[in-house]
Design an enzyme around this catalytic site. Structure first.
Site, PDB file in Angstrom:
ATOM      1  N   SER A   1       0.839  -1.191   0.000  1.00 59.24           N
ATOM      2  CA  SER A   1       0.000   0.000   0.000  1.00 59.24           C
ATOM      3  C   SER A   1       0.884   1.256   0.000  1.00 59.24           C
ATOM      4  O   SER A   1       1.734   1.418  -0.856  1.00 59.24           O
ATOM      5  CB  SER A   1      -0.949  -0.044   1.198  1.00 59.24           C
ATOM      6  OG  SER A   1      -1.935   0.949   1.101  1.00 59.24           O
TER       7      SER A   1
ATOM      8  N   HIS B   1      -7.284  -5.221  -1.465  1.00 53.85           N
ATOM      9  CA  HIS B   1      -6.097  -4.428  -1.163  1.00 53.85           C
ATOM     10  C   HIS B   1      -5.295  -5.052  -0.020  1.00 53.85           C
ATOM     11  O   HIS B   1      -5.835  -5.370   1.036  1.00 53.85           O
ATOM     12  CB  HIS B   1      -6.524  -3.010  -0.781  1.00 53.85           C
ATOM     13  CG  HIS B   1      -5.374  -2.083  -0.559  1.00 53.85           C
ATOM     14  ND1 HIS B   1      -4.596  -1.605  -1.589  1.00 53.85           N
ATOM     15  CD2 HIS B   1      -4.855  -1.550   0.583  1.00 53.85           C
ATOM     16  CE1 HIS B   1      -3.659  -0.809  -1.106  1.00 53.85           C
ATOM     17  NE2 HIS B   1      -3.789  -0.769   0.207  1.00 53.85           N
TER      18      HIS B   1
ATOM     19  N   GLU C   1      -9.331  -4.424  -5.930  1.00 56.28           N
ATOM     20  CA  GLU C   1      -8.961  -3.261  -5.130  1.00 56.28           C
ATOM     21  C   GLU C   1      -9.073  -1.942  -5.878  1.00 56.28           C
ATOM     22  O   GLU C   1      -8.925  -1.873  -7.102  1.00 56.28           O
ATOM     23  CB  GLU C   1      -7.571  -3.435  -4.545  1.00 56.28           C
ATOM     24  CG  GLU C   1      -6.433  -3.545  -5.504  1.00 56.28           C
ATOM     25  CD  GLU C   1      -5.132  -3.609  -4.729  1.00 56.28           C
ATOM     26  OE1 GLU C   1      -4.654  -2.530  -4.331  1.00 56.28           O
ATOM     27  OE2 GLU C   1      -4.608  -4.712  -4.517  1.00 56.28           O
TER      28      GLU C   1
END
Length: 310
Positions: free
Chosen positions: A154, A275, A245
């Site tokens: 991320s 995600h 995602e």
């Protein structure tokens, strides 16, 4: 200390998806105080399912707090620097302990999870400065750059790529390989996917995080949005992205731009996942398998020897 080791579990994917949507997604919102978000994520991490024999030690890297996660028999000549996700405002070594432990098992190398400074209290360039200092500290410990790898998920994936760009710009030795897991590479959110499919992230929270981290800086600058940087002459990159995602476009655009720049890049879409699904390693079969694949990449990618002429 020796972390509590538990046998890898098998929680069905729909159960994990439902738990994220009902228990974690509501926590990640701009109206939730950041202290509550951080504490909540630490608590929800619970007791991770770690490989047997995992050892977790609190260490310092260049004066910065970090966790060293390893298993007996690890090759200590090699090391992995893990930059955790959390939108630059949340996340910690605790939230990423399971990922680090399974990655350490897969690479047979110690994994260092940096506890870098978080926004909005510490906006850009604090996180990138901390990552740079930690990387240089590992070099100072005697790790050859070809034996160092960068991993980030991320926002940590964006930070890892930004670090690689900074190292190149400053003439510092690059790591041997990068693994970017659901990376957030475009803080301008210029091409988001459908947030209804992602059980974890909401666009409102991402925008709030981007504002908090960028502060007065240009969010499109390459050190904040490395997707827009020059991707030539970087180490081999592995990118994983979930099919469901909201940040999937970041990965797809990165792969295209890296290939055009001549940088070796491997890409895999994790069908039916969301995600940063790698965080469920040890809990969900698909996540554990994905982390093992990342570990194999880091352990087997050919590394150039250091330039002895310099």
């Amino acid at each position: 200390m020796t972390a509590a080791a538990r046998k890898p579990g098998v929680v069905p994917r729909p159960v994990v998806r439902a738990a994220l949507r009902s228990g974690v997604r509501p926590l990640l919102g701009p109206r939730v105080p950041v202290a509550v978000q951080r504490r909540g994520l630490d608590l929800l991490s619970g007791v991770p399912r770690l490989p047997a024999g995992t050892r977790v030690s609190r260490v310092r890297l260049g004066g910065l707090p970090a966790e060293r996660v390893g298993l007996p028999g690890a090759d200590t000549a090699r090391a992995v620097l893990c930059l955790h996700g959390g939108g630059y405002v949340t996340g910690s070594p605790r939230t990423h302990r399971a990922l680090a432990a399974h990655l350490a098992a897969a690479t047979c190398a110690p994994v260092y999870v940096l506890d870098y400074r978080l926004a909005p209290e510490h906006p850009y360039p604090a996180a990138l400065d901390d990552a740079t200092d930690a990387y240089q500290a590992l070099l100072a410990q005697g790790h050859g750059p070809q034996n160092l790898s960068l991993v980030g998920d991320s926002a940590g994936g964006g930070l890892a790529l930004a670090l690689a760009l900074r190292l190149r710009a400053r003439g510092l030795p690059p790591p041997g390989a990068l693994a970017l897991l659901s990376p957030w590479l475009d803080l301008t959110l210029s091409a988001p996917g459908d947030p209804r499919r992602d059980p974890l992230l909401r666009l409102a929270w991402l925008r709030w995080c981007a504002t908090g981290y960028a502060a007065n800086a240009d969010p499109a600058a390459p050190e904040l949005s490395p997707l827009f940087g020059d991707l030539a002459c970087l180490p081999p990159i592995l990118v994983h992205v979930g099919s469901d995602e909201v940040l999937r476009s970041d990965t797809e655009r990165l792969v295209t731009r890296a290939e055009q720049a001549g940088t070796p890049v491997s890409h895999r879409r994790l069908d039916g996942l969301w995600h940063a699904a790698h965080l469920h390693a040890g809990l969900m079969t698909e996540s554990t398998a994905a982390v093992r694949e990342v570990g194999r990449f880091l352990a087997t990618t050919p590394r150039p020897e250091p330039d002895a002429s310099g």
